[in-house]
Design a protein around this motif. Structure first.
Motif, PDB file in Angstrom:
ATOM      1  N   GLN A   1       4.131   5.040  -8.435  1.00  0.00           N
ATOM      2  CA  GLN A   1       3.518   4.562  -7.194  1.00  0.00           C
ATOM      3  C   GLN A   1       4.554   4.286  -6.101  1.00  0.00           C
ATOM      4  OE1 GLN A   1       0.954   1.213  -8.089  1.00  0.00           O
ATOM      5  NE2 GLN A   1      -0.781   2.599  -8.364  1.00  0.00           N
ATOM      6  N   ARG A   2       4.111   4.565  -4.870  1.00  0.00           N
ATOM      7  CA  ARG A   2       4.950   4.276  -3.708  1.00  0.00           C
ATOM      8  C   ARG A   2       4.086   3.568  -2.663  1.00  0.00           C
ATOM      9  NH1 ARG A   2       7.748   5.890  -7.092  1.00  0.00           N
ATOM     10  NH2 ARG A   2       9.485   7.350  -7.045  1.00  0.00           N
ATOM     11  N   VAL A   3       4.720   2.734  -1.863  1.00  0.00           N
ATOM     12  CA  VAL A   3       3.987   2.005  -0.826  1.00  0.00           C
ATOM     13  C   VAL A   3       4.487   2.455   0.541  1.00  0.00           C
ATOM     14  CG1 VAL A   3       3.347  -0.266   0.054  1.00  0.00           C
ATOM     15  CG2 VAL A   3       3.845   0.037  -2.383  1.00  0.00           C
ATOM     16  N   ALA A   4       3.540   2.813   1.410  1.00  0.00           N
ATOM     17  CA  ALA A   4       3.887   3.214   2.777  1.00  0.00           C
ATOM     18  C   ALA A   4       3.416   2.127   3.731  1.00  0.00           C
ATOM     19  CB  ALA A   4       3.214   4.537   3.118  1.00  0.00           C
ATOM     20  N   LYS A   5       4.282   1.744   4.665  1.00  0.00           N
ATOM     21  CA  LYS A   5       3.918   0.680   5.619  1.00  0.00           C
ATOM     22  C   LYS A   5       4.057   1.237   7.028  1.00  0.00           C
ATOM     23  CE  LYS A   5       5.185  -4.227   6.361  1.00  0.00           C
ATOM     24  NZ  LYS A   5       4.621  -4.514   7.575  1.00  0.00           N
ATOM     25  N   MET A   6       2.972   1.119   7.795  1.00  0.00           N
ATOM     26  CA  MET A   6       3.016   1.574   9.184  1.00  0.00           C
ATOM     27  C   MET A   6       3.844   0.566   9.980  1.00  0.00           C
ATOM     28  SD  MET A   6       2.046   3.843  11.339  1.00  0.00           S
ATOM     29  CE  MET A   6       0.858   4.788  10.390  1.00  0.00           C
ATOM     30  N   ILE A   7       4.940   1.013  10.563  1.00  0.00           N
ATOM     31  CA  ILE A   7       5.831   0.094  11.285  1.00  0.00           C
ATOM     32  C   ILE A   7       5.560   0.164  12.779  1.00  0.00           C
ATOM     33  CG2 ILE A   7       8.260  -0.394  11.854  1.00  0.00           C
ATOM     34  CD1 ILE A   7       7.617  -1.088   9.004  1.00  0.00           C
ATOM     35  N   ASP A   8       5.371   1.357  13.258  1.00  0.00           N
ATOM     36  CA  ASP A   8       5.306   1.510  14.711  1.00  0.00           C
ATOM     37  C   ASP A   8       4.453   2.719  15.049  1.00  0.00           C
ATOM     38  OD1 ASP A   8       5.814   1.246  17.332  1.00  0.00           O
ATOM     39  OD2 ASP A   8       7.934   1.810  17.260  1.00  0.00           O
ATOM     40  N   ALA A   9       3.342   2.482  15.723  1.00  0.00           N
ATOM     41  CA  ALA A   9       2.510   3.591  16.182  1.00  0.00           C
ATOM     42  C   ALA A   9       1.751   3.105  17.395  1.00  0.00           C
ATOM     43  CB  ALA A   9       1.544   4.024  15.096  1.00  0.00           C
ATOM     44  N   PRO A  10       1.712   3.923  18.453  1.00  0.00           N
ATOM     45  CA  PRO A  10       1.100   3.449  19.695  1.00  0.00           C
ATOM     46  C   PRO A  10      -0.373   3.063  19.533  1.00  0.00           C
ATOM     47  CG  PRO A  10       2.129   5.616  19.991  1.00  0.00           C
ATOM     48  CD  PRO A  10       2.229   5.276  18.546  1.00  0.00           C
ATOM     49  N   HIS A  11      -1.093   3.683  18.600  1.00  0.00           N
ATOM     50  CA  HIS A  11      -2.544   3.487  18.573  1.00  0.00           C
ATOM     51  C   HIS A  11      -3.059   3.110  17.191  1.00  0.00           C
ATOM     52  CE1 HIS A  11      -1.493   7.516  17.456  1.00  0.00           C
ATOM     53  NE2 HIS A  11      -2.645   7.619  16.825  1.00  0.00           N
ATOM     54  N   LEU A  12      -2.157   2.857  16.214  1.00  0.00           N
ATOM     55  CA  LEU A  12      -2.625   2.569  14.862  1.00  0.00           C
ATOM     56  C   LEU A  12      -2.269   1.138  14.472  1.00  0.00           C
ATOM     57  CD1 LEU A  12      -1.428   5.877  13.191  1.00  0.00           C
ATOM     58  CD2 LEU A  12      -3.796   5.255  13.676  1.00  0.00           C
ATOM     59  N   PRO A  13      -3.160   0.488  13.708  1.00  0.00           N
ATOM     60  CA  PRO A  13      -2.845  -0.884  13.286  1.00  0.00           C
ATOM     61  C   PRO A  13      -1.743  -0.864  12.231  1.00  0.00           C
ATOM     62  CG  PRO A  13      -4.871  -0.134  12.252  1.00  0.00           C
ATOM     63  CD  PRO A  13      -4.448   0.957  13.178  1.00  0.00           C
TER      64      PRO A  13
END
Ligand code: ADP
Ligand code: MG
Length: 428
Positions: free
Chosen positions: A401-413
């Protein structure tokens, strides 16, 4: 041997006078050296007295002889140099011919397609055959590529003058109607954005339905967190038909670390029941051996994108070469400047080709002065953070398993997604 030595001594007095040589039974002039006698001398050089006698032999050569010898030698050198120059000129001519041939071939390709983009460039005011050739050779074969590129870069790469360049940019911008527009127009544009599936529903959700076109996406994380695996998976998935989450297009993979593995592509293609031979054929691969080479490959990509129907560019990894080549604090400013320009080359590609995805990977560097929170930050510092449009941080979970974390996106939470790396590629 003793004989030759005596002979030498005898001849050292009365230089220039004729005498009869007992050795070869011929008339000689004192002080001159004769081939036959050199044989003795040479033979002697094997002996102990070598060094001394070498000197003596050269003493024996008359000044006239030395002068004429020198003249002959310098004439010979002149001749060789002349020949070399002629050869160099020939080589230069051949090179130019090759360049022209390449150019003509390039032009034919475009003409064969009746390429609309090139036609539009051709119609710009002041664009003749020569200018068009220069533009295409430098990768500026569409109005977009001219309009979105800074004038200095167009000048440097095409060799066109500043006035011509300024005129071309202005005309391209007018033709493309670049300037202020209503948000409604922007919305129309964004509605056309399409996405590539990652093969993991969770990861797709994190991106709002897959990796979107028209922007640069950065995956950063430590070793073995799945950056390269995701890159491989996307190369397969971009080839899927649109209804299955693909873009019906091909991939361009730029590998800076030597970690591209066709065998992984085969496994992933089989995971999607695709003909792996076809899948491999549709991936254009380039190994970048240093940062300059990497920059050059991205610049060359412009022409390739149209020619090969490229819908995804992978750069694995973005910073690696820069980090190892620019060592020490003194080089930092220079490095950041070069990376910045490189990133803008990538971003520009997505402006020029709105249906293109650009995915880059990035290593993390340890930040030992941080004692709480995440002790790692993406390499490249703020430059990279501001350059990429969407940034995702990867870390290891349990087992595969791997975990992805959204750090920076103009329109995504901001959010997290868990996915797995299996033999057949990325899954939930
Ligand atoms: P990086 O983030 O350094 O680029 P990778 O994307 O290469 O890391 O991920 C490496 C990980 O991918 C390995 O640790 C392993 O867990 C997984 N992996 C690689 N190949 C396979 C395979 N054939 N089957 C299952 N898992 C694999
Ligand atoms: Mg990797």
């Amino acid at each position: 041997m003793a004989k030759a030595s005596d002979d030498v001594n005898q001849r050292q007095s009365g230089v220039g006078e004729p005498y009869f040589c007992e050795e070869c039974k011929r008339n000689h002039t004192k002080g001159k050296i004769y081939k036959e006698h050199l044989k003795f001398a040479k033979f002697k050089s094997v002996d102990d007295e070598v060094v001394d006698d070498d000197n003596k032999i050269s003493d024996l050569l008359s000044k006239d002889d030395i002068a004429s010898e020198e003249e002959a030698l310098s004439n010979e050198i002149d001749e060789i140099e002349e020949e070399n120059e002629e050869k160099n000129e020939e080589i230069e001519e051949i090179r130019e011919e090759i360049d022209e041939d390449d150019l003509d071939e390039g032009l034919e390709d475009y003409n064969d397609d009746g390429n609309a983009c090139v036609e539009a460039v051709k119609k710009l005011p002041g664009v003749g055959e020569a200018t068009l050739k220069k533009l295409i050779k430098a990768g500026f074969s569409s109005l977009e590529s001219i309009a979105y590129t800074p004038p200095t870069i167009i000048q440097k790469e095409s060799g066109l003058g500043d006035k011509t360049t300024a005129k071309l940019i202005k005309a391209s911008m007018e033709k493309l109607d670049i300037g202020f527009k209503s948000a409604e127009v922007v919305w129309e544009y964004r509605k056309n954005i399409t996405r590539i599936t990652t093969s993991s529903q969770e990861l797709d959700n994190l991106f709002g339905g897959g990796i979107e076109t028209g922007c640069v996406v950065e995956f950063f994380g430590e070793f073995r967190t799945g950056k390269t695996q995701i890159a491989h998976q996307l190369c397969v998935n971009v080839q899927l038909p649109k209804e299955d989450g693909g873009l019906n297009g091909n991939a361009l993979y730029i590998d800076t670390e030597g970690t591209f593995r066709p065998e992984r592509i085969i496994q992933m293609a089989e995971g999607h029941d695709l003909d792996y031979k076809k899948v491999l054929k549709n991936i254009v691969f380039g190994r970048a051996y240093n940062s300059d080479h990497q920059i050059m490959l991205i610049k060359e990509a412009t022409n390739l994108i149209k020619e090969k129907n490229i819908k995804l560019i992978i750069l694995d990894s973005l910073i690696g070469h820069f980090r190892s080549e620019y060592v020490g604090r003194g080089t930092l400013a220079n490095r950041q400047q070069t990376i910045n320009t490189h990133l803008h080359d990538l971003l520009r590609l997505t402006d020029i080709f709105p249906d293109l995805c650009v995915v880059v990977t990035n290593q993390v560097q340890s930040k030992p002065d941080v004692f709480y929170g995440n002790p790692t930050v993406a390499a490249g510092g703020n430059i990279v953070a501001h350059g990429s449009t969407i940034r995702v941080y990867l870390r290891k979970g349990k087992g595969e398993q791997r975990v992805a974390k959204m750090i920076d996106a103009p329109h995504l939470p901001e959010g997290e997604a868990v996915f797995s790396i299996t033999e057949n590629g990325i899954t939930d």
